[in-house]
Design a protein around this motif. Sequence first.
Motif, PDB file in Angstrom:
ATOM      1  N   PRO A  60       0.818  -1.221   0.000  1.00 58.36           N
ATOM      2  CA  PRO A  60       0.000   0.000   0.000  1.00 58.36           C
ATOM      3  C   PRO A  60       0.849   1.267   0.000  1.00 58.36           C
ATOM      4  O   PRO A  60       1.956   1.291   0.546  1.00 58.36           O
ATOM      5  CB  PRO A  60      -0.817  -0.121   1.290  1.00 58.36           C
ATOM      6  N   VAL A  61       0.321   2.297  -0.621  1.00 55.85           N
ATOM      7  CA  VAL A  61       0.959   3.619  -0.638  1.00 55.85           C
ATOM      8  C   VAL A  61       0.274   4.451   0.438  1.00 55.85           C
ATOM      9  O   VAL A  61      -0.771   5.056   0.208  1.00 55.85           O
ATOM     10  CB  VAL A  61       0.819   4.268  -2.029  1.00 55.85           C
ATOM     11  N   ASN A  62       0.856   4.456   1.629  1.00 56.49           N
ATOM     12  CA  ASN A  62       0.206   5.103   2.775  1.00 56.49           C
ATOM     13  C   ASN A  62       0.652   6.541   3.011  1.00 56.49           C
ATOM     14  O   ASN A  62      -0.063   7.330   3.611  1.00 56.49           O
ATOM     15  CB  ASN A  62       0.479   4.303   4.052  1.00 56.49           C
ATOM     16  N   ASP A  63       1.860   6.868   2.570  1.00 50.87           N
ATOM     17  CA  ASP A  63       2.443   8.168   2.889  1.00 50.87           C
ATOM     18  C   ASP A  63       2.744   8.907   1.590  1.00 50.87           C
ATOM     19  O   ASP A  63       3.749   8.657   0.938  1.00 50.87           O
ATOM     20  CB  ASP A  63       3.717   7.946   3.714  1.00 50.87           C
ATOM     21  N   THR A 230      -1.659   9.619   5.364  1.00 50.14           N
ATOM     22  CA  THR A 230      -2.816   9.922   4.528  1.00 50.14           C
ATOM     23  C   THR A 230      -4.051   9.137   4.957  1.00 50.14           C
ATOM     24  O   THR A 230      -3.959   7.963   5.324  1.00 50.14           O
ATOM     25  CB  THR A 230      -2.503   9.615   3.059  1.00 50.14           C
ATOM     26  N   PRO A 231      -5.216   9.775   4.914  1.00 42.17           N
ATOM     27  CA  PRO A 231      -6.450   9.122   5.372  1.00 42.17           C
ATOM     28  C   PRO A 231      -7.029   8.179   4.330  1.00 42.17           C
ATOM     29  O   PRO A 231      -6.657   8.213   3.153  1.00 42.17           O
ATOM     30  CB  PRO A 231      -7.391  10.307   5.604  1.00 42.17           C
ATOM     31  N   THR A 232      -7.965   7.347   4.760  1.00 43.44           N
ATOM     32  CA  THR A 232      -8.655   6.450   3.831  1.00 43.44           C
ATOM     33  C   THR A 232      -9.548   7.232   2.881  1.00 43.44           C
ATOM     34  O   THR A 232      -9.602   6.961   1.683  1.00 43.44           O
ATOM     35  CB  THR A 232      -9.513   5.441   4.614  1.00 43.44           C
ATOM     36  N   THR A 233     -10.251   8.225   3.404  1.00 41.32           N
ATOM     37  CA  THR A 233     -11.134   9.058   2.593  1.00 41.32           C
ATOM     38  C   THR A 233     -10.377  10.280   2.090  1.00 41.32           C
ATOM     39  O   THR A 233      -9.853  11.053   2.885  1.00 41.32           O
ATOM     40  CB  THR A 233     -12.350   9.527   3.410  1.00 41.32           C
ATOM     41  N   ILE A 234     -10.287  10.434   0.778  1.00 41.66           N
ATOM     42  CA  ILE A 234      -9.623  11.578   0.171  1.00 41.66           C
ATOM     43  C   ILE A 234     -10.684  12.558  -0.328  1.00 41.66           C
ATOM     44  O   ILE A 234     -11.638  12.164  -1.004  1.00 41.66           O
ATOM     45  CB  ILE A 234      -8.725  11.138  -1.000  1.00 41.66           C
ATOM     46  N   LEU A 235     -10.528  13.825   0.017  1.00 44.14           N
ATOM     47  CA  LEU A 235     -11.492  14.854  -0.352  1.00 44.14           C
ATOM     48  C   LEU A 235     -11.076  15.558  -1.632  1.00 44.14           C
ATOM     49  O   LEU A 235      -9.888  15.764  -1.887  1.00 44.14           O
ATOM     50  CB  LEU A 235     -11.619  15.893   0.768  1.00 44.14           C
ATOM     51  N   THR A 236     -12.059  15.944  -2.432  1.00 43.89           N
ATOM     52  CA  THR A 236     -11.792  16.757  -3.609  1.00 43.89           C
ATOM     53  C   THR A 236     -11.560  18.196  -3.179  1.00 43.89           C
ATOM     54  O   THR A 236     -12.324  18.743  -2.390  1.00 43.89           O
ATOM     55  CB  THR A 236     -12.976  16.703  -4.593  1.00 43.89           C
ATOM     56  N   VAL A 237     -10.513  18.788  -3.702  1.00 38.11           N
ATOM     57  CA  VAL A 237     -10.162  20.152  -3.301  1.00 38.11           C
ATOM     58  C   VAL A 237     -10.928  21.133  -4.175  1.00 38.11           C
ATOM     59  O   VAL A 237     -10.477  21.542  -5.246  1.00 38.11           O
ATOM     60  CB  VAL A 237      -8.648  20.387  -3.411  1.00 38.11           C
ATOM     61  N   THR A 238     -12.107  21.489  -3.730  1.00 40.09           N
ATOM     62  CA  THR A 238     -12.964  22.417  -4.455  1.00 40.09           C
ATOM     63  C   THR A 238     -13.661  23.328  -3.446  1.00 40.09           C
ATOM     64  O   THR A 238     -13.551  23.136  -2.239  1.00 40.09           O
ATOM     65  CB  THR A 238     -14.041  21.677  -5.279  1.00 40.09           C
ATOM     66  N   TRP A 253      -2.358  14.837   5.712  1.00 36.91           N
ATOM     67  CA  TRP A 253      -2.009  14.364   7.054  1.00 36.91           C
ATOM     68  C   TRP A 253      -3.197  13.858   7.865  1.00 36.91           C
ATOM     69  O   TRP A 253      -3.094  13.685   9.078  1.00 36.91           O
ATOM     70  CB  TRP A 253      -1.338  15.490   7.868  1.00 36.91           C
ATOM     71  N   GLY A 254      -4.333  13.593   7.206  1.00 39.18           N
ATOM     72  CA  GLY A 254      -5.567  13.271   7.925  1.00 39.18           C
ATOM     73  C   GLY A 254      -5.467  12.094   8.871  1.00 39.18           C
ATOM     74  O   GLY A 254      -6.024  12.122   9.975  1.00 39.18           O
ATOM     75  N   ALA A 255      -4.773  11.022   8.468  1.00 37.56           N
ATOM     76  CA  ALA A 255      -4.682   9.828   9.323  1.00 37.56           C
ATOM     77  C   ALA A 255      -3.920  10.123  10.606  1.00 37.56           C
ATOM     78  O   ALA A 255      -4.341   9.752  11.704  1.00 37.56           O
ATOM     79  CB  ALA A 255      -4.022   8.681   8.564  1.00 37.56           C
ATOM     80  N   LEU A 256      -2.782  10.807  10.463  1.00 36.82           N
ATOM     81  CA  LEU A 256      -1.980  11.153  11.643  1.00 36.82           C
ATOM     82  C   LEU A 256      -2.738  12.115  12.553  1.00 36.82           C
ATOM     83  O   LEU A 256      -2.750  11.950  13.783  1.00 36.82           O
ATOM     84  CB  LEU A 256      -0.656  11.777  11.203  1.00 36.82           C
ATOM     85  N   LEU A 257      -3.391  13.114  11.966  1.00 32.45           N
ATOM     86  CA  LEU A 257      -4.169  14.070  12.769  1.00 32.45           C
ATOM     87  C   LEU A 257      -5.293  13.371  13.526  1.00 32.45           C
ATOM     88  O   LEU A 257      -5.576  13.708  14.681  1.00 32.45           O
ATOM     89  CB  LEU A 257      -4.748  15.165  11.868  1.00 32.45           C
ATOM     90  N   THR A 258      -5.933  12.408  12.876  1.00 38.53           N
ATOM     91  CA  THR A 258      -7.022  11.682  13.527  1.00 38.53           C
ATOM     92  C   THR A 258      -6.515  10.894  14.725  1.00 38.53           C
ATOM     93  O   THR A 258      -7.112  10.927  15.810  1.00 38.53           O
ATOM     94  CB  THR A 258      -7.709  10.738  12.526  1.00 38.53           C
ATOM     95  N   GLU A 457     -14.327  12.001  12.728  1.00 41.71           N
ATOM     96  CA  GLU A 457     -13.806  11.076  13.712  1.00 41.71           C
ATOM     97  C   GLU A 457     -14.065   9.622  13.342  1.00 41.71           C
ATOM     98  O   GLU A 457     -13.473   8.701  13.879  1.00 41.71           O
ATOM     99  CB  GLU A 457     -14.397  11.358  15.101  1.00 41.71           C
ATOM    100  N   GLN A 458     -14.975   9.416  12.357  1.00 45.54           N
ATOM    101  CA  GLN A 458     -15.264   8.051  11.930  1.00 45.54           C
ATOM    102  C   GLN A 458     -14.282   7.571  10.863  1.00 45.54           C
ATOM    103  O   GLN A 458     -14.309   6.414  10.469  1.00 45.54           O
ATOM    104  CB  GLN A 458     -16.694   7.983  11.379  1.00 45.54           C
ATOM    105  N   GLN A 459     -13.411   8.479  10.416  1.00 42.58           N
ATOM    106  CA  GLN A 459     -12.499   8.107   9.347  1.00 42.58           C
ATOM    107  C   GLN A 459     -11.233   7.496   9.942  1.00 42.58           C
ATOM    108  O   GLN A 459     -10.202   8.140  10.066  1.00 42.58           O
ATOM    109  CB  GLN A 459     -12.130   9.351   8.492  1.00 42.58           C
ATOM    110  N   HIS A 460     -11.308   6.273  10.371  1.00 48.10           N
ATOM    111  CA  HIS A 460     -10.155   5.616  10.971  1.00 48.10           C
ATOM    112  C   HIS A 460      -9.207   5.140   9.882  1.00 48.10           C
ATOM    113  O   HIS A 460      -9.623   4.798   8.787  1.00 48.10           O
ATOM    114  CB  HIS A 460     -10.612   4.442  11.836  1.00 48.10           C
ATOM    115  N   SER A 461      -7.936   5.081  10.209  1.00 43.16           N
ATOM    116  CA  SER A 461      -6.931   4.702   9.215  1.00 43.16           C
ATOM    117  C   SER A 461      -6.245   3.422   9.617  1.00 43.16           C
ATOM    118  O   SER A 461      -6.121   3.139  10.788  1.00 43.16           O
ATOM    119  CB  SER A 461      -5.882   5.807   9.087  1.00 43.16           C
TER     120      SER A 461
END
Length: 461
Positions: A60-63, A230-238, A253-258, A457-461
């Motif tokens: 997996p490409v996690n970082d 990096t988190p499991t859920t990636i957001l579109t930057v719009t 940095w979403g996974a680490l922040l979570t 908070e439900q976006q666990h990595s």
Amino acid sequence: MIGAVSTSLLNVRSMPTPSSAILGQLTEGMVIKGEGPFDNWIQLHYKDTFGFVSAHYLRPVNDLARLTGTVNTNKLNVRQAPSTSAKHLATISRGASIKTLAFLNDWLEIEFNGETAYVAARFVDLVYVSKGYYAKVSADLLNVRSAPYPSASLFGQITMGGQVWVEGQQHDWSQIRFNGNRGYVASRFITPMTETAINAQQQDPIALSDHQDDVIIPSAHIEQGLSRLTPTTILTVTGSSEQRNAAATWNRWGALLTDLSNNKQLDVACALAVLCVESSGKGFEQNNSDRMIIRFEIHKFWKFWGQHNPQQFRQHFRYSNDKVWQGHEWRREPIGEWQSFHGRQSNEWQIFEFARQLDENAAMLSISMGAPQIMGFHFERIGYQSVLEMFNAFAGSIQGQVNGLFNFFSPRMLQYLKDLAFEDFAGMYNGKGQKKVYGDKIQKHYGAFKKMMPNPEQQHS
């Protein structure tokens, strides 16, 4: 599925069977995006057709901070949004380096001129750097090029016996660090060094001095056992500027922040909003040789050095007497022209390096560092024995910076964040004189992120 090749050579086959024809091979670290796995096989686009690789040899490409990209087409359009109808921002040529922030279906979200932009993913070759190694040059003169192509522009040359730090490979080319930048050399002209040879050379000062300018080993690229970023859920930057900023920061940095927010029983949106405001969620600046983001505060350098050397200080530095955070200017020569420097990282580093020559410790105490922009003089508060130790940790990885942010939060700061009292928080984090300005910015970014992801908070990595 997105994965990186984990073996030295991986066959691409015409059908999902071990006995089918071999279409080609992928080298270790190359990143693929495909469908599956189906019975342990991944289907991908390969040389204008479909191919299959064994999922067993992918990791997996996690970082995403470890991803490096190279344009593989003559001209590639850079767009404002992930769509062929989006505004065209620029065109980049074959061999250009790409800093990837996120995968969005058939698009890559990239950093371009300090902003977020998008390119078609199929026109970028990606390599996932996991663990580099030393290699020695075996040619009389080895060309270092800007891209993995014989026609790419020449960065320079390394003589026989010179050492290089290899980060990854693309087909017959090795990706190295050269003069602080990413470069490429033909793999057949370098030989990996054994640990015994490296240790022997480190103990031989004459051998080291022969080639000390040939090898640059960035600490951020050495395997450090970092947590997933990096988190499991990636957001579109719009959306609004706050929404784009929040989404880009989350994607990095979403996974680490979570994980760190959960440890503090804090809504991750609060920590993310603070990072957005402090540095747009960035810890390193690609357009400044990937060096850590800093801000040099002249009035602090006065406190730690200038007041003890007032005449010399005033020859090179000045700032406003009323609002000490304003009017920052400097000059290298005592009779030179005064110049401002805030707002551009290359300029921040220029004055910082000059100040380090006067007093390294005082200069480090006088800068705010990395994504959380924590001042150096807070080194003890966040658990370091010296400001140099803090500087090295922050310069070495984003994890060091984000850990520093959470270590900097006092119990009262945390309570203000939990109560969503952002102006009170800013009064402690940024100072009372700027608390309303920063409090409003944190509030806007918090709201923007909650709008895009109501239950992060439900976006666990």
